[in-house]
Scaffold this motif. Sequence first.
Motif, PDB file in Angstrom:
ATOM      1  N   ALA A 118      12.012  -1.285  -3.132  1.00 39.59           N
ATOM      2  CA  ALA A 118      11.658  -0.039  -2.447  1.00 39.59           C
ATOM      3  C   ALA A 118      12.362   1.150  -3.093  1.00 39.59           C
ATOM      4  N   LEU A 119      13.623   0.972  -3.437  1.00 45.63           N
ATOM      5  CA  LEU A 119      14.383   2.066  -4.050  1.00 45.63           C
ATOM      6  C   LEU A 119      13.902   2.399  -5.459  1.00 45.63           C
ATOM      7  N   SER A 120      13.188   1.481  -6.082  1.00 45.46           N
ATOM      8  CA  SER A 120      12.677   1.745  -7.429  1.00 45.46           C
ATOM      9  C   SER A 120      11.434   2.634  -7.411  1.00 45.46           C
ATOM     10  N   VAL A 121      10.863   2.850  -6.232  1.00 46.30           N
ATOM     11  CA  VAL A 121       9.684   3.706  -6.111  1.00 46.30           C
ATOM     12  C   VAL A 121      10.154   5.164  -6.088  1.00 46.30           C
ATOM     13  N   PRO A 122       9.715   5.950  -7.054  1.00 43.45           N
ATOM     14  CA  PRO A 122      10.141   7.356  -7.075  1.00 43.45           C
ATOM     15  C   PRO A 122       9.753   8.061  -5.774  1.00 43.45           C
ATOM     16  N   GLY A 123      10.684   8.795  -5.238  1.00 43.98           N
ATOM     17  CA  GLY A 123      10.396   9.584  -4.046  1.00 43.98           C
ATOM     18  C   GLY A 123      10.443   8.831  -2.739  1.00 43.98           C
ATOM     19  N   VAL A 124      10.903   7.580  -2.753  1.00 39.91           N
ATOM     20  CA  VAL A 124      10.983   6.852  -1.489  1.00 39.91           C
ATOM     21  C   VAL A 124      11.848   7.668  -0.522  1.00 39.91           C
ATOM     22  N   ALA A 125      11.395   7.763   0.696  1.00 34.72           N
ATOM     23  CA  ALA A 125      12.125   8.540   1.709  1.00 34.72           C
ATOM     24  C   ALA A 125      13.348   7.759   2.185  1.00 34.72           C
ATOM     25  N   ASP A 126      14.312   8.479   2.703  1.00 32.56           N
ATOM     26  CA  ASP A 126      15.518   7.876   3.280  1.00 32.56           C
ATOM     27  C   ASP A 126      16.206   6.894   2.334  1.00 32.56           C
ATOM     28  N   GLY A 156       6.521   5.911   5.029  1.00 30.87           N
ATOM     29  CA  GLY A 156       6.037   4.608   5.481  1.00 30.87           C
ATOM     30  C   GLY A 156       6.701   3.466   4.741  1.00 30.87           C
ATOM     31  N   LEU A 157       6.874   3.634   3.438  1.00 34.42           N
ATOM     32  CA  LEU A 157       7.542   2.603   2.645  1.00 34.42           C
ATOM     33  C   LEU A 157       8.980   2.423   3.105  1.00 34.42           C
ATOM     34  N   SER A 158       9.669   3.522   3.320  1.00 35.45           N
ATOM     35  CA  SER A 158      11.063   3.452   3.750  1.00 35.45           C
ATOM     36  C   SER A 158      11.198   2.741   5.095  1.00 35.45           C
ATOM     37  N   VAL A 159      10.370   3.134   6.043  1.00 39.37           N
ATOM     38  CA  VAL A 159      10.422   2.528   7.383  1.00 39.37           C
ATOM     39  C   VAL A 159      10.095   1.037   7.304  1.00 39.37           C
ATOM     40  N   ALA A 205      19.055   7.040   1.023  1.00 36.54           N
ATOM     41  CA  ALA A 205      20.452   6.798   1.404  1.00 36.54           C
ATOM     42  C   ALA A 205      20.539   5.685   2.448  1.00 36.54           C
ATOM     43  N   ARG A 206      19.643   5.714   3.421  1.00 37.89           N
ATOM     44  CA  ARG A 206      19.641   4.672   4.463  1.00 37.89           C
ATOM     45  C   ARG A 206      19.339   3.308   3.848  1.00 37.89           C
ATOM     46  N   LEU A 207      18.388   3.273   2.935  1.00 41.08           N
ATOM     47  CA  LEU A 207      18.056   2.009   2.273  1.00 41.08           C
ATOM     48  C   LEU A 207      19.240   1.521   1.440  1.00 41.08           C
ATOM     49  N   ARG A 208      19.964   2.452   0.830  1.00 49.48           N
ATOM     50  CA  ARG A 208      21.147   2.056   0.046  1.00 49.48           C
ATOM     51  C   ARG A 208      22.252   1.495   0.942  1.00 49.48           C
ATOM     52  N   VAL A 209      22.399   2.047   2.132  1.00 50.51           N
ATOM     53  CA  VAL A 209      23.380   1.492   3.076  1.00 50.51           C
ATOM     54  C   VAL A 209      22.985   0.062   3.443  1.00 50.51           C
ATOM     55  N   LEU A 210      21.710  -0.152   3.714  1.00 50.47           N
ATOM     56  CA  LEU A 210      21.249  -1.516   4.015  1.00 50.47           C
ATOM     57  C   LEU A 210      21.468  -2.440   2.820  1.00 50.47           C
ATOM     58  N   LEU A 211      21.267  -1.922   1.626  1.00 57.54           N
ATOM     59  CA  LEU A 211      21.516  -2.706   0.419  1.00 57.54           C
ATOM     60  C   LEU A 211      22.998  -3.088   0.351  1.00 57.54           C
ATOM     61  N   GLY A 212      23.862  -2.148   0.681  1.00 57.19           N
ATOM     62  CA  GLY A 212      25.289  -2.449   0.720  1.00 57.19           C
ATOM     63  C   GLY A 212      25.622  -3.519   1.745  1.00 57.19           C
ATOM     64  N   ILE A 213      24.974  -3.447   2.896  1.00 57.82           N
ATOM     65  CA  ILE A 213      25.185  -4.464   3.933  1.00 57.82           C
ATOM     66  C   ILE A 213      24.729  -5.831   3.425  1.00 57.82           C
ATOM     67  N   ILE A 262       0.840  -1.209   0.000  1.00 58.43           N
ATOM     68  CA  ILE A 262       0.000   0.000   0.000  1.00 58.43           C
ATOM     69  C   ILE A 262       0.868   1.250   0.000  1.00 58.43           C
ATOM     70  N   PHE A 263       1.878   1.274   0.865  1.00 63.43           N
ATOM     71  CA  PHE A 263       2.772   2.431   0.906  1.00 63.43           C
ATOM     72  C   PHE A 263       3.419   2.661  -0.464  1.00 63.43           C
ATOM     73  N   ALA A 264       3.857   1.588  -1.116  1.00 62.01           N
ATOM     74  CA  ALA A 264       4.518   1.719  -2.421  1.00 62.01           C
ATOM     75  C   ALA A 264       3.566   2.283  -3.466  1.00 62.01           C
ATOM     76  N   THR A 265       2.337   1.799  -3.464  1.00 60.23           N
ATOM     77  CA  THR A 265       1.348   2.298  -4.426  1.00 60.23           C
ATOM     78  C   THR A 265       1.101   3.784  -4.224  1.00 60.23           C
TER      79      THR A 265
END
Length: 162
Positions: free
Chosen positions: A75-83, A47-50, A85-93, A28-31
């Motif tokens: 999640a990162l493919s959704v335009p305008g997803v918040a945070d 909400g999507l980011s969290v 950078a934080r999601l990218r760090v988790l992706l790196g992990i 729902i958040f992504a939509t």
Amino acid sequence: MTAIDSGRQIDEARRLYDAGNLDAAAAIFATLAADAAAPDQASAAVGLSVTAERMAQTLLEENAPAEAADLLLQALSVPGVADAARLRVLLGIAHLEMACAEFEVAVEAGPDADTAALAIELLARTLPLRGRDADAETVWRYGLDHQDADLAAQVQMRQDRP
């Protein structure tokens, strides 16, 4: 979609999140986050980011880094997803965890001393990035004490360099 529909949907997504139904909440958040006309787009993006962060952390704790990476990429493919950078760090992990798993398989397969020594070095140098210093020491020790003298010498050379 009307503002009322959007408001109801975001409330439903929050309720689902609070109830632990993260997949449904994320959908729902992504939509809503992807809908530039949605009045709750910014809230949905947060909400999507969290939600994605929580889901990814759970997957990483369950030793499922590939699934965590897939989820984060979605999640990162959704335009305008918040945070982002934080999601990218988790992706790196997640990628570090996958790399460690691949290095470990390469060490175990060890087709030749050069490849095995490289895999040992990469694994031993990557593990501390994930807070696994003791595991890194075990990997170095495995290589240094290996019965193949050529492999042990190569590992020693690799460990000694900065």
